[in-house]
Design a protein around this motif. Structure first.
Motif, mmCIF file in Angstrom:
data_model
loop_
_atom_site.group_PDB
_atom_site.id
_atom_site.type_symbol
_atom_site.label_atom_id
_atom_site.label_comp_id
_atom_site.label_asym_id
_atom_site.label_seq_id
_atom_site.Cartn_x
_atom_site.Cartn_y
_atom_site.Cartn_z
ATOM 1 N N ALA A 217 0.712 -1.361 0.121
ATOM 2 C CA ALA A 217 -0.028 -0.154 0.080
ATOM 3 C C ALA A 217 0.956 1.177 -0.186
ATOM 4 O O ALA A 217 0.545 2.052 -0.732
ATOM 5 C CB ALA A 217 -0.845 -0.112 0.995
ATOM 6 N N ALA A 218 1.921 1.378 0.838
ATOM 7 C CA ALA A 218 2.708 2.332 0.879
ATOM 8 C C ALA A 218 3.485 2.720 -0.490
ATOM 9 O O ALA A 218 3.533 3.867 -1.091
ATOM 10 C CB ALA A 218 3.922 2.252 2.113
ATOM 11 N N PRO A 267 15.238 2.321 1.940
ATOM 12 C CA PRO A 267 14.424 3.057 3.080
ATOM 13 C C PRO A 267 13.613 4.292 2.679
ATOM 14 O O PRO A 267 14.517 4.977 1.811
ATOM 15 C CB PRO A 267 15.363 3.332 4.196
ATOM 16 N N PRO A 268 12.631 4.507 3.338
ATOM 17 C CA PRO A 268 11.737 3.921 4.110
ATOM 18 C C PRO A 268 10.909 2.848 3.432
ATOM 19 O O PRO A 268 10.307 1.916 4.455
ATOM 20 C CB PRO A 268 10.766 4.845 5.137
ATOM 21 N N LEU A 269 10.558 2.966 2.456
ATOM 22 C CA LEU A 269 9.550 1.850 1.820
ATOM 23 C C LEU A 269 10.244 0.460 1.984
ATOM 24 O O LEU A 269 9.197 -0.447 2.189
ATOM 25 C CB LEU A 269 9.360 2.340 0.447
ATOM 26 N N CYS A 270 11.329 -0.076 1.758
ATOM 27 C CA CYS A 270 11.769 -1.422 1.781
ATOM 28 C C CYS A 270 11.721 -1.933 3.301
ATOM 29 O O CYS A 270 11.821 -3.254 3.578
ATOM 30 C CB CYS A 270 13.225 -1.266 1.243
ATOM 31 N N ARG A 271 11.496 -0.905 4.154
ATOM 32 C CA ARG A 271 11.426 -1.204 5.857
ATOM 33 C C ARG A 271 10.253 -1.409 6.123
ATOM 34 O O ARG A 271 9.706 -2.209 7.221
ATOM 35 C CB ARG A 271 12.196 -0.174 6.551
ATOM 36 N N PHE A 432 7.316 12.540 7.789
ATOM 37 C CA PHE A 432 8.818 12.530 7.504
ATOM 38 C C PHE A 432 9.411 11.608 6.557
ATOM 39 O O PHE A 432 9.935 11.933 5.714
ATOM 40 C CB PHE A 432 9.557 12.037 8.762
ATOM 41 N N GLU A 433 8.445 10.354 6.424
ATOM 42 C CA GLU A 433 8.542 9.574 5.270
ATOM 43 C C GLU A 433 8.397 9.809 4.143
ATOM 44 O O GLU A 433 9.026 9.756 3.030
ATOM 45 C CB GLU A 433 7.911 8.149 5.684
ATOM 46 N N LEU A 434 7.248 10.734 3.908
ATOM 47 C CA LEU A 434 7.047 11.372 2.444
ATOM 48 C C LEU A 434 8.074 12.164 2.186
ATOM 49 O O LEU A 434 8.170 12.309 0.976
ATOM 50 C CB LEU A 434 5.711 11.988 2.587
#
Length: 457
Positions: A217-218, A267-271, A432-434
């Motif tokens: 989803a992310a 990161p951050p998506l792979c995490r 922050f991730e965005l």
């Protein structure tokens, strides 16, 4: 006689399943992913319906939106303070109004900003045409109209088996290339032809119903909710290069594919965890096609099984209504709050100019003319996708304007719409991730765009 009756009943049931699958699914295909030409521009019927509603309501639309945002803010405050049983005992209302203190604060900010912008009172920095006034008068009417029709009609696409069929067919491409379910391709197509907010709405609902894991989803929400062809035309026209649209859009698509391949592996998506919202993991045989069965035959079987589960049409209608209410009352206040704050920072502070300064050496190394002017546009796209093109219009060099316009579309994450929609949804991403994803997409796509620009110019 009994055998004949049983055979007839079986055929009737089978026919009902076929009709339940075919009629709504074909309607969903026509409404969400079938391109139509209107005034020389390509769009999808849902976007046309949204545009028709927007034109019909005209001046009343900002009033309606102001009332909705204020109503949501007030009910949220009442819920947090008094916890009324009428809301707390109803799961849908509870999830809509009993939110965390942080999101409650954002909704209250949205209520303050929408009142200031509607009545043009308070500091001009809030209600000016470059900040809150733009969000209320330009962005929110479009989102409201899209949310109404997309929310109501989305079950046609999602609930009757179409995604099961198309997802099975596309899995052989999406899973090995992007490590995503095949059905994610449909989210991308809906965004590409219509509006990025439609893709995010689809992704959010499929995450909530455990079709996508947290990671999926992310990734889909931040990578495949792409900019529509129509908006791409607006951007290239803003920088005065509309005669180069084909080369421009092909550049955007290629750079976007490169980012879709690389950024989710970082990161951050792979995490992000590969678990569903319910905490379960995807089974190993979830997408396996049985030996001796074609992908189409297996997808069709899955689709008919999905259609067979539809026993109460009224529940589907209720789900569509809940989708629309959830987006209109739950997301619009957040867009108003976050979008206005982001634009105030961009318009009245040098924050994004300072943030863009580290890109100056990179732009000079890539031999982009007028690198100093270009660097000031690098980070402002995080607030709104159209602002970089507005700033680029004053740059003399065609190549530089081309690079800035293309980059603004491939950066993808901007807080005045996509970012706020993602934050307002249940998709597991933080502000922050965005921001990190935005930086990564910039670093990945800028060299690609610059290389193609050097070939063109």
């Amino acid at each position: 006689m009994m055998k004949q009756f049983t055979a007839v009943k079986k055929r009737e049931t089978s026919l009902r399943h076929w009709l339940t699958f075919l009629i709504p699914s074909l309607m969903g295909l026509v409404l969400f992913v079938t391109p139509v030409s209107m005034n020389g521009e390509f769009t999808i019927p849902v976007a046309l319906l949204a545009g028709g509603l927007k034109a019909l309501l005209k001046e009343q639309l900002t009033t309606i939106i102001t009332i909705i945002v204020c109503f949501t803010g007030l009910i949220t405050i009442i819920t947090k303070l008094f916890q009324p049983q009428a809301i707390m005992t109803r799961p849908f209302l509870n999830s809509l109004f009993d939110i965390t203190p942080l999101w409650c604060l954002v909704r209250v900010a949205g209520m303050v900003f929408v009142l200031s912008s509607f009545f043009r009172v308070g500091p001009e920095a809030i209600w000016s045409g470059a900040t809150g006034g733009m969000v209320l008068n330009d962005l929110m009417p479009t989102l409201f109209s899209v949310f109404i029709f997309a929310g109501l009609l989305l079950p046609l696409l999602m609930n009757f088996g179409l995604l099961e069929l198309l997802g099975t067919l596309m899995t052989r491409i999406m899973r090995p290339v992007f490590n995503l379910p095949g059905r994610s391709a449909i989210d991308c197509i809906a965004s590409w032809l219509g509006d990025g907010s439609v893709g995010i709405l689809m992704t959010s609902k499929q995450y909530e119903t455990s079709y996508y894991t947290q990671r999926e989803a992310a990734v889909i929400g931040t990578t495949f909710s792409v900019v529509s062809i129509t908006f791409s035309l607006v951007v290239i026209a803003q920088v005065g290069l509309e005669h180069m649209f084909t080369r421009f859009y092909l550049t955007v698509c290629f750079a976007g594919l490169v980012a879709a391949f690389i950024v989710p592996k970082l990161p951050p998506l792979c995490r992000k965890k590969d678990v569903f919202i319910c905490g379960k993991t995807r089974s190993d045989d979830d997408e396996i096609i049985p030996p001796g069965t074609s992908a189409f035959a297996w997808g069709l079987k899955q689709a008919l099984e999905k259609a067979a589960k539809i026993t109460n049409p009224m529940k589907i209608i209720q789900d569509g209504g809940k989708n629309a209410i959830d987006m209109v009352f739950g997301v619009l206040p957040i867009v108003m709050g976050i979008g206005t704050i982001a634009l105030i920072i961009a318009e009245y502070t040098p924050v994004f100019q300072y943030l863009g300064m580290p890109f100056l050496p990179l732009l000079e190394w890539l031999q982009i003319p007028e690198a100093q002017a270009a660097s000031t546009t690098m980070m402002v796209g995080f607030t709104d996708m159209f602002v970089p093109s507005i700033l680029a219009a004053s740059i003399d060099n065609d190549m530089t304007r081309f690079v800035i316009a293309a980059l603004s579309l491939t950066q993808l994450i901007y807080l005045s719409e996509v970012g706020a929609l993602l934050l307002g949804s249940k998709i597991p991403v933080t502000l922050f991730e965005l921001f990190i994803i935005f930086i990564l997409r910039t670093l990945v796509t800028l060299p690609v765009i610059a290389a193609i620009a050097h070939l063109i110019f």
